[in-house]
Design an enzyme around this catalytic site. Sequence first.
Site, short mmCIF file in Angstrom:
data_model
loop_
_atom_site.label_atom_id
_atom_site.label_comp_id
_atom_site.label_asym_id
_atom_site.label_seq_id
_atom_site.Cartn_x
_atom_site.Cartn_y
_atom_site.Cartn_z
N TYR A 1 0.82 -1.21 0.00
CA TYR A 1 0.00 0.00 0.00
C TYR A 1 0.86 1.27 0.00
O TYR A 1 0.36 2.36 -0.22
CB TYR A 1 -0.95 0.02 1.20
CG TYR A 1 -2.01 -1.08 1.19
CD1 TYR A 1 -2.02 -2.03 0.18
CD2 TYR A 1 -2.98 -1.16 2.17
CE1 TYR A 1 -2.96 -3.04 0.17
CE2 TYR A 1 -3.92 -2.17 2.17
CZ TYR A 1 -3.92 -3.10 1.16
OH TYR A 1 -4.86 -4.10 1.15
N LYS B 1 3.60 -15.32 2.86
CA LYS B 1 3.53 -16.13 1.64
C LYS B 1 4.96 -16.44 1.24
O LYS B 1 5.42 -16.14 0.13
CB LYS B 1 2.77 -15.32 0.56
CG LYS B 1 2.45 -16.10 -0.69
CD LYS B 1 1.38 -17.16 -0.52
CE LYS B 1 1.16 -17.93 -1.80
NZ LYS B 1 0.37 -19.16 -1.63
N ASP C 1 -2.77 -18.36 2.43
CA ASP C 1 -3.92 -19.08 1.85
C ASP C 1 -4.47 -20.09 2.86
O ASP C 1 -5.69 -20.24 3.01
CB ASP C 1 -3.57 -19.74 0.51
CG ASP C 1 -2.14 -20.24 0.43
OD1 ASP C 1 -1.39 -20.05 1.41
OD2 ASP C 1 -1.77 -20.84 -0.58
N ASP D 1 -5.19 -6.61 6.09
CA ASP D 1 -6.40 -5.92 5.64
C ASP D 1 -7.47 -6.95 5.31
O ASP D 1 -8.62 -6.87 5.74
CB ASP D 1 -6.04 -5.07 4.41
CG ASP D 1 -7.13 -4.11 4.01
OD1 ASP D 1 -8.12 -4.00 4.75
OD2 ASP D 1 -6.99 -3.47 2.96
N ASP E 1 -10.83 -8.51 7.95
CA ASP E 1 -12.25 -8.41 7.55
C ASP E 1 -12.91 -9.78 7.62
O ASP E 1 -14.07 -9.92 8.03
CB ASP E 1 -12.39 -7.85 6.13
CG ASP E 1 -12.55 -6.34 6.14
OD1 ASP E 1 -12.09 -5.71 7.13
OD2 ASP E 1 -13.12 -5.79 5.19
#
Length: 358
Positions: free
Chosen positions: A143, A192, A224, A248, A252
């Site tokens: 970001y 990852k 994952d 992020d 959620d």
Amino acid sequence: MKTYNIAVIEGDGIGPEITAAGMQVLEAVGQKYGFGFTFNKVLAGGRAIDELGYPLPEETVHACLESDSVLLGAVGGPKWDSLPGHLRPEKALLGVRKALELYANLRPARLLPELKAACPLRADIADKGFDMVIVRELTGGMYFGESGRRFGSGGEEAFDTECYSVMEIERIGVIAFELARSRRKNLISIDKANVLESSRLWREVMHRLAERYPDVQYSDMLVDNAAMQLIKNPAQFDVVVTSNMFGDILSDEASQITGSIGLLPSASLGETKRGLYEPIHGSAPDIAGQNKANPIATVLSCAMMLRLSLGQPEAAQDIEDAVSRVLAKGMRTADIAAPGEKALSCTEMTQAILAELA
Ligand code: NAD
């Protein structure tokens, strides 16, 4: 009497309704425990755009820097969606986080026993309950990395860069290990590393830190798999640490399995005691101005502020207990009410919490 100076960004949509609830609860708990508050309301987001033409006034940044902590409702809404990127309400959020150097975002996600029925998971999984905190890196990664457009052999391309320094990984790691130490002493770092070089460095640094925290049970998990495990067995998570983008998305997902995003608080912290506290949800334009919003996420964000920034853990616990008792008595706002069940308004729920505190 000790008085705390709180900068309040009410923001847009339901922001003014929920921050009003937060301020009332803070004032009530302050009276009970012998401290006070000065609330300094400042503009940011859509309202700042409407009144001044830009999302983050200098005075707001200054007031936040001068404060003991910041309480934020939420910013944004369809009215400002077509503005160019640098003029959008969300710019205010990134600007405040950057100005206050808030690099750690703490998002607790707990399934309250009273709200099992609102959890979308299978009953046998919900029955086990869960209580985790996701620690998300907030000022690095994709970001904030280099991004852009260019032309390559396949025509127009776009790129975003994931980049983390050892310093950035280490400081978020320390926050996560310390938090794990104060809880059930279990930390899972999500990355990852089978694909990304930035994740391999992330993992190396976390492993080095783990040697300094032998009392914390540490493990790695690929992102994952983490997305699956959150649904399959959320009870296994205590503290989770991860990068900006993975955090992020996963936070959620974690919020949804608690029943409603109207319940979940968050804290953003940096090197100083000052933090920014806000519910994890947005400005909910669909219910703005209707007195329907659930104020609990904001009220619990105020409890986090008392515990993490203001050094008032008893008052924080008192608020959290009051919220649990209100829910245990069956009081519900519309977002968590079962079909046909009576729903309290935002102000009624706030009054119920205040009554429990009294
Ligand atoms: P949202 O979180 O605002 O709303 C999603 C759904 O949840 C809506 O149906 C809403 O009514 C409901 N909801 C949210 N909070 C609630 C509460 N306290 N009580 C009851 N119901 C609640 O997400 P969205 O609709 O995707 O975004 C709306 C605006 O908010 C957008 O402009 C977005 O950019 C902005 N946003 C801001 C922040 C922030 O300020 N930190 C965070 C997320 C989204």
